[in-house]
Design an enzyme around this catalytic site. Sequence first.
Site, PDB file in Angstrom:
ATOM      1  N   SER A 129       0.869  -1.173   0.000  1.00  0.00           N
ATOM      2  CA  SER A 129       0.000   0.000   0.000  1.00  0.00           C
ATOM      3  C   SER A 129       0.903   1.218   0.000  1.00  0.00           C
ATOM      4  CB  SER A 129      -0.870   0.008   1.268  1.00  0.00           C
ATOM      5  OG  SER A 129      -1.496   1.265   1.459  1.00  0.00           O
ATOM      6  N   TYR A 133      -2.217  -1.061  10.374  1.00  0.00           N
ATOM      7  CA  TYR A 133      -2.168  -1.200   8.916  1.00  0.00           C
ATOM      8  C   TYR A 133      -0.836  -0.694   8.370  1.00  0.00           C
ATOM      9  CZ  TYR A 133      -3.970  -1.157   4.110  1.00  0.00           C
ATOM     10  OH  TYR A 133      -4.169  -1.386   2.768  1.00  0.00           O
TER      11      TYR A 133
END
Length: 266
Positions: free
Chosen positions: A148, A161
């Site tokens: 990401s 995350y």
Amino acid sequence: MSTLHTGLKGKVALITGSTSGIGLATAHVLAEQGCHIVLHGLMTQDEGTALAAEFTTQYQINTYFSNADLRDPACIHEFMDAAVEQLGSIDILVNNAGIQHTQDVANFPIEKWNDIIAINLSSAFHTIQKVVPAMANKQWGRIINIASVHGLVGSANKVAYCAAKHGIVGLTKVVSIECAEQGITVNAICPGWVDTPLIGKQIDNIASDKNLSYNEAKYQLVTSKQPLPEMLAPRQIGEFVLFLCGGAAKGITGAALPMDGAWTAQ
């Protein structure tokens, strides 16, 4: 339809989290090339078997489905052993499965931290460790980790995350170095905004809270982070996975490759 990569026909691709979103789009892109597909995701066994049958019929390939719990290393090993037993090998590994929870660090639930680290990071270690010996024996393998933009930068309220995705980038670098002479490339793709149902809900909330149209809210959300005012389609990431599996990308390994609309260029 993707450009045909004839060298991929008959290879087996395992994609975690491939019953929706980026993973499902990637499965379709690779199946178009004649890859046999191992599907994995949060479906019942009956639903997953039906999805696998659709792939088999549509692409004339072999498929296998599992809904293994990626938090459990034993389940991962059983799942991958069964996939190899059914399809013969794993030549392409795409670690895509991921979950999210947003909250400030002081109040972040420990169980959410543990689940995110297990699914978003540790599962990739376990799948990679499992496939590398066989790939090395064949002197060919492609490992693509869907990281990401949050593997490169931080954002508030995403402590687990971001930690997991930064870990994926580090994992990618180390494995690429270790496997560089074994015919295996290892890369991480780092998307920014991707047009998924989950993002759609965020846009609806912004539109409602600020009395904006859906498109106005979408523009506001996207450009709050990245200069390019567009979200990626999941299939675009699948096409990038395909490129990394092809001969033109043979020299690309150990890279964290942004697809982030200039988010990290700022």
